[in-house]
Write a protein that holds these residues in place. Structure first.
Motif, short mmCIF file in Angstrom:
data_model
loop_
_atom_site.label_atom_id
_atom_site.label_comp_id
_atom_site.label_asym_id
_atom_site.label_seq_id
_atom_site.Cartn_x
_atom_site.Cartn_y
_atom_site.Cartn_z
N ALA A 197 3.50 9.99 -7.56
CA ALA A 197 4.46 10.40 -8.58
C ALA A 197 3.89 10.28 -9.99
CB ALA A 197 5.73 9.57 -8.45
N PHE A 198 3.09 9.27 -10.23
CA PHE A 198 2.57 9.00 -11.57
C PHE A 198 1.05 8.86 -11.56
CE2 PHE A 198 6.81 7.06 -11.17
CZ PHE A 198 7.49 7.78 -12.13
N GLY A 199 0.38 9.79 -10.91
CA GLY A 199 -1.07 9.72 -10.76
C GLY A 199 -1.82 9.64 -12.07
N SER A 200 -1.34 10.35 -13.09
CA SER A 200 -2.05 10.35 -14.37
C SER A 200 -2.05 8.96 -15.00
CB SER A 200 -1.42 11.36 -15.32
OG SER A 200 -0.07 11.03 -15.57
N ASN A 242 15.06 -1.21 3.40
CA ASN A 242 15.86 -2.21 2.68
C ASN A 242 15.74 -2.03 1.17
OD1 ASN A 242 16.78 -3.41 5.02
ND2 ASN A 242 15.24 -5.02 5.02
N ARG A 243 14.52 -1.81 0.72
CA ARG A 243 14.29 -1.61 -0.71
C ARG A 243 14.99 -0.35 -1.20
NH1 ARG A 243 9.44 -2.91 -4.47
NH2 ARG A 243 9.65 -4.86 -3.39
N LYS A 244 14.92 0.70 -0.39
CA LYS A 244 15.58 1.96 -0.73
C LYS A 244 17.08 1.76 -0.85
CE LYS A 244 16.65 6.41 1.26
NZ LYS A 244 16.93 6.95 2.56
N LEU A 290 0.83 -1.20 0.00
CA LEU A 290 0.00 0.00 0.00
C LEU A 290 0.87 1.26 0.00
CD1 LEU A 290 -2.78 1.37 0.15
CD2 LEU A 290 -2.67 1.09 2.64
N SER A 291 1.90 1.27 0.81
CA SER A 291 2.78 2.44 0.86
C SER A 291 3.51 2.64 -0.46
CB SER A 291 3.75 2.36 2.03
OG SER A 291 4.65 1.31 1.85
N LEU A 292 3.98 1.56 -1.07
CA LEU A 292 4.66 1.67 -2.36
C LEU A 292 3.71 2.14 -3.46
CD1 LEU A 292 6.95 -1.51 -2.45
CD2 LEU A 292 7.59 0.84 -1.92
N LEU A 293 2.52 1.58 -3.47
CA LEU A 293 1.55 1.97 -4.49
C LEU A 293 1.11 3.42 -4.32
CD1 LEU A 293 -0.54 -1.31 -4.69
CD2 LEU A 293 0.83 -0.31 -6.53
N ASN A 294 0.92 3.85 -3.08
CA ASN A 294 0.54 5.25 -2.85
C ASN A 294 1.65 6.20 -3.26
OD1 ASN A 294 -2.11 4.91 -2.02
ND2 ASN A 294 -1.55 4.67 0.12
#
Length: 142
Positions: free
Chosen positions: A49-52, A103-105, A40-44
């Motif tokens: 960043a790419f809402g369009s 970790n992903r960052k 959820l945090s990644l998707l949000n």
């Protein structure tokens, strides 16, 4: 006055361990909740960043997550409310989510650094080869 403050904080700490909300029958397990909240945090963040692109594709973040994890909105809300009613448990869930994001960052930063280092190396070799070619083609003086 000190006794009143200590009493207040003591009661606050004791109440943090109490279950205010009854455990739902279809409670999402803690690790699965961590997975859901991480996604959820990644998707949000991606949506911000790419809402369009999300609008163009018609992707709804929550519907996507419900389908991916085979849960429904009621199950998610009840589970989230239950975990939120146990602050220490909720905190540990969010600490795990934060750890995964960190970790992903770090992985992404390392990949980026490696790519930048490779690009610099290629540029340096290109400059060296151009310089060598120029030296090779330079007319020699009699």
């Amino acid at each position: 006055m000190k006794k009143a403050v200590f009493f207040f904080f003591g009661m606050l700490l004791l109440s943090c361990g109490e279950k205010v909300v009854e455990k739902p029958e279809n409670l999402i397990p803690k690790e699965k909740m961590v997975d859901i909240l991480h996604d959820l945090s990644l998707l949000n963040a991606t949506k911000a960043a790419f809402g369009s692109k999300f609008k163009e594709s018609g992707i709804d973040v929550m519907d996507f997550l419900y389908e991916k994890y085979q849960i429904d909105s009621v199950q998610f809300v009840e589970s989230d409310l239950y975990y939120a009613s146990i602050p220490l448990e909720y905190q540990s869930i969010y600490e795990k989510v934060e750890e995964r994001i960190d970790n992903r960052k770090n992985i992404m930063e390392n990949i980026s650094k490696q790519k930048n280092d490779s690009i610099k190396e290629v540029q340096l070799r290109l400059r060296d080869s151009i310089k060598a070619k120029r030296e090779e083609n330079k007319p020699t003086e009699p």
